[in-house]
Design a protein around this motif. Structure first.
Motif, PDB file in Angstrom:
ATOM      1  N   VAL A 126       1.063  -1.256   0.149  1.00 29.84           N
ATOM      2  CA  VAL A 126      -0.091   0.001   0.065  1.00 29.84           C
ATOM      3  C   VAL A 126       0.841   1.220   0.089  1.00 29.84           C
ATOM      4  CG1 VAL A 126      -1.419   1.439   1.409  1.00 29.84           C
ATOM      5  CG2 VAL A 126      -2.131  -1.063   0.994  1.00 29.84           C
ATOM      6  N   THR A 127       2.042   1.279   0.573  1.00 30.72           N
ATOM      7  CA  THR A 127       2.804   2.374   0.748  1.00 30.72           C
ATOM      8  C   THR A 127       3.479   2.771  -0.452  1.00 30.72           C
ATOM      9  OG1 THR A 127       4.822   1.072   1.426  1.00 30.72           O
ATOM     10  CG2 THR A 127       3.369   1.843   3.156  1.00 30.72           C
ATOM     11  N   ALA A 128       3.369   1.692  -1.792  1.00 30.73           N
ATOM     12  CA  ALA A 128       4.130   1.926  -2.815  1.00 30.73           C
ATOM     13  C   ALA A 128       3.046   2.720  -3.742  1.00 30.73           C
ATOM     14  CB  ALA A 128       4.528   0.722  -3.513  1.00 30.73           C
ATOM     15  N   GLY A 129       1.789   2.738  -3.303  1.00 31.88           N
ATOM     16  CA  GLY A 129       0.652   3.528  -3.967  1.00 31.88           C
ATOM     17  C   GLY A 129      -0.025   2.693  -5.232  1.00 31.88           C
ATOM     18  N   PRO A 130      -0.401   1.588  -5.001  1.00 36.02           N
ATOM     19  CA  PRO A 130      -1.064   0.806  -6.120  1.00 36.02           C
ATOM     20  C   PRO A 130      -2.361   1.420  -6.419  1.00 36.02           C
ATOM     21  CG  PRO A 130      -1.346  -0.217  -4.018  1.00 36.02           C
ATOM     22  CD  PRO A 130      -0.487   0.670  -3.807  1.00 36.02           C
ATOM     23  N   ALA A 131      -2.540   1.020  -7.749  1.00 36.61           N
ATOM     24  CA  ALA A 131      -3.852   1.843  -8.304  1.00 36.61           C
ATOM     25  C   ALA A 131      -5.078   1.112  -7.453  1.00 36.61           C
ATOM     26  CB  ALA A 131      -4.067   1.867  -9.818  1.00 36.61           C
ATOM     27  N   LEU A 132      -5.094  -0.159  -7.192  1.00 40.30           N
ATOM     28  CA  LEU A 132      -6.138  -0.703  -6.589  1.00 40.30           C
ATOM     29  C   LEU A 132      -5.659  -2.125  -5.680  1.00 40.30           C
ATOM     30  CD1 LEU A 132      -9.168  -1.967  -6.719  1.00 40.30           C
ATOM     31  CD2 LEU A 132      -8.643  -3.258  -8.814  1.00 40.30           C
ATOM     32  N   VAL A 133      -6.256  -1.955  -4.678  1.00 42.21           N
ATOM     33  CA  VAL A 133      -6.280  -3.289  -3.650  1.00 42.21           C
ATOM     34  C   VAL A 133      -7.655  -3.911  -3.247  1.00 42.21           C
ATOM     35  CG1 VAL A 133      -3.960  -2.451  -2.424  1.00 42.21           C
ATOM     36  CG2 VAL A 133      -6.410  -1.658  -1.709  1.00 42.21           C
ATOM     37  N   LYS A 134      -7.486  -5.153  -2.964  1.00 45.23           N
ATOM     38  CA  LYS A 134      -8.739  -5.832  -3.094  1.00 45.23           C
ATOM     39  C   LYS A 134      -8.716  -6.893  -1.743  1.00 45.23           C
ATOM     40  CE  LYS A 134     -10.127  -9.876  -3.761  1.00 45.23           C
ATOM     41  NZ  LYS A 134     -10.868  -9.724  -2.335  1.00 45.23           N
ATOM     42  N   PRO A 135      -8.627  -6.034  -0.501  1.00 46.00           N
ATOM     43  CA  PRO A 135      -8.599  -7.064   0.672  1.00 46.00           C
ATOM     44  C   PRO A 135      -9.967  -7.632   0.891  1.00 46.00           C
ATOM     45  CG  PRO A 135      -8.825  -4.890   1.179  1.00 46.00           C
ATOM     46  CD  PRO A 135      -8.587  -4.672  -0.308  1.00 46.00           C
ATOM     47  N   ASN A 136     -10.000  -8.764   1.615  1.00 49.02           N
ATOM     48  CA  ASN A 136     -11.224  -9.323   2.264  1.00 49.02           C
ATOM     49  C   ASN A 136     -11.562  -8.726   3.700  1.00 49.02           C
ATOM     50  OD1 ASN A 136      -9.686 -10.744   4.261  1.00 49.02           O
ATOM     51  ND2 ASN A 136      -9.788 -12.667   2.794  1.00 49.02           N
ATOM     52  N   ARG A 137     -12.466  -8.967   4.231  1.00 48.33           N
ATOM     53  CA  ARG A 137     -12.749  -8.278   5.743  1.00 48.33           C
ATOM     54  C   ARG A 137     -11.505  -8.681   6.669  1.00 48.33           C
ATOM     55  NH1 ARG A 137     -17.972  -9.922   9.066  1.00 48.33           N
ATOM     56  NH2 ARG A 137     -17.214  -9.173  11.274  1.00 48.33           N
ATOM     57  N   GLU A 138     -11.157  -9.901   6.848  1.00 47.87           N
ATOM     58  CA  GLU A 138      -9.923 -10.057   7.649  1.00 47.87           C
ATOM     59  C   GLU A 138      -8.685  -9.268   7.333  1.00 47.87           C
ATOM     60  OE1 GLU A 138      -7.635 -13.758   9.305  1.00 47.87           O
ATOM     61  OE2 GLU A 138      -9.300 -14.351   8.235  1.00 47.87           O
ATOM     62  N   GLU A 139      -8.431  -9.290   6.163  1.00 44.67           N
ATOM     63  CA  GLU A 139      -7.197  -8.740   5.546  1.00 44.67           C
ATOM     64  C   GLU A 139      -7.156  -7.228   5.717  1.00 44.67           C
ATOM     65  OE1 GLU A 139      -6.478 -11.962   2.154  1.00 44.67           O
ATOM     66  OE2 GLU A 139      -7.457  -9.928   1.647  1.00 44.67           O
ATOM     67  N   LEU A 140      -8.488  -6.514   5.563  1.00 43.22           N
ATOM     68  CA  LEU A 140      -8.535  -5.073   5.743  1.00 43.22           C
ATOM     69  C   LEU A 140      -8.500  -4.831   7.457  1.00 43.22           C
ATOM     70  CD1 LEU A 140      -9.582  -2.455   4.509  1.00 43.22           C
ATOM     71  CD2 LEU A 140     -11.866  -3.136   4.641  1.00 43.22           C
ATOM     72  N   ALA A 141      -8.903  -5.595   8.038  1.00 50.58           N
ATOM     73  CA  ALA A 141      -8.911  -5.442   9.585  1.00 50.58           C
ATOM     74  C   ALA A 141      -7.437  -5.449  10.030  1.00 50.58           C
ATOM     75  CB  ALA A 141      -9.837  -6.367  10.480  1.00 50.58           C
ATOM     76  N   GLU A 142      -6.487  -6.432   9.507  1.00 49.99           N
ATOM     77  CA  GLU A 142      -5.166  -6.550  10.013  1.00 49.99           C
ATOM     78  C   GLU A 142      -4.484  -5.600   9.599  1.00 49.99           C
ATOM     79  OE1 GLU A 142      -1.930 -10.223   9.868  1.00 49.99           O
ATOM     80  OE2 GLU A 142      -3.619 -10.187   8.505  1.00 49.99           O
ATOM     81  N   ALA A 143      -4.817  -5.131   8.182  1.00 47.98           N
ATOM     82  CA  ALA A 143      -3.832  -4.155   7.716  1.00 47.98           C
ATOM     83  C   ALA A 143      -4.059  -2.743   8.470  1.00 47.98           C
ATOM     84  CB  ALA A 143      -3.854  -3.985   6.093  1.00 47.98           C
TER      85      ALA A 143
END
Length: 313
Positions: A174-191
């Motif tokens: 994410v710090t590298a500025g991707p145009a799109l990220v697609k986390p699931n709920r668990e990944e979103l919470a962890e990040a």
């Protein structure tokens, strides 16, 4: 053209069973052997829907050759990168109510030279690409900032980068500025460190991921649907599944559908949910084709920030 990079591909064997009982002898009702890995699945979903894609696939050993054979039989366009290790094998136990138990091997380390060969393969094909998808778990000993490194290299070549991974690899990417990220709920919470129990929590976490450097955030919420956050806009949608068979690869189908529909706005979210829902209704990690996809079943609605999300969704 959409390029996909899978650093840790796999052979995925899905075994359908009546119920899982620890320590018991369980007889399978059916089995499926599919090529696996998140980027591989994105390319397979695009292929099934006649969207141009090319998968960059490192492979090694007998399992790797079998993986390439299965992908070749499907007619997938590939750039293969031989590696010194052996491609992993995964096992999924799928129960009739949609419960899935996965046993994933860790995979094999990739050397710095092998990682560079993968990156060079993408850059060599970049002149035809609109997007490159970097997704999946990392093999052992591969540094967690590898997706950030790839993102910067690809973005410098003018390619839009989508990232779908988890843990430290996602935070670093994410710090590298991707145009799109697609986390699931668990990944979103962890990040983000946000406890996600309501739709508002998910939207807030997605906005936090954007503040950390991500562009568009497409967050899958399991049976609760998905939320799309881009610029100043938020869309929420869902598409209930009455008879789920396997959720394996559903998130990859979601990402493929989103990219196929232009990766922006409400209609792309509709396509993403329709593809993901179709995948959940199929056995193993089969990817949906046009006959499986029902866009009319998708409902885009006003986001109710107080709406509780299902436990474990």
């Amino acid at each position: 053209m959409i390029l996909t990079v899978t650093l840790n591909p796999s052979l995925d064997r899905t075994i359908e069973i009546g119920s899982l009982a620890r320590g018991a002898v369980i007889r399978a009702t059916s089995t499926h052997l599919d090529p696996g890995g998140k980027g591989v699945n994105v390319s397979r979903a695009l292929l099934a829907n006649s969207v141009a894609s090319c998968a960059i696939v490192p492979y090694g050993g007998d399992e790797g050759r079998q993986l390439i054979g299965l992908l070749s039989a499907e007619g997938l366009e590939m750039i293969t990168v031989p590696i010194s290790g052996t491609t992993r094998s995964n096992v999924t136990l799928a129960e009739p109510d949609g419960t899935v138990t996965k046993i994933n091997e860790p995979g094999t380390p990739l050397s710095a030279e092998e990682l560079n060969t993968v990156a060079e393969a993408v850059l060599a094909a970049a002149h035809t690409a609109d997007w490159v998808v970097a997704s999946g778990s990392l093999p052992p000993e591969v540094p967690s900032d590898v997706y950030a490194w790839l993102c910067r290299r690809f973005a410098a070549a003018g390619i839009n980068v989508a990232v779908d991974t988890s843990g430290p690899a996602l935070v670093s990417a994410v710090t590298a500025g991707p145009a799109l990220v697609k986390p699931n709920r668990e990944e979103l919470a962890e990040a983000t460190g946000v406890q996600i129990t309501t739709l508002g929590d998910a939207i807030g976490a997605a906005r936090k991921l954007r503040a950390m450097g991500a562009g568009t955030v497409l967050a899958s919420l399991g049976p609760d649907g998905a939320v799309l956050v881009e610029d100043d806009h938020v869309w929420y949608g869902r598409c209930p599944v009455t008879e789920p068979r396997s959720a394996v690869g559903a998130g990859d189908a979601m990402l493929a559908g989103f990219l196929a529909a232009g990766a922006r706005g409400e209609q792309a979210l509709v396509e993403a949910l329709a593809w993901a829902t179709a995948a959940v209704k199929l056995p193993g990690s089969r990817m949906p084709s046009p006959k499986d996809i029902q866009r009319d079943a998708v409902r885009i609605q006003q986001a109710d920030h107080t709406m509780p999300l299902q436990a474990g969704g």
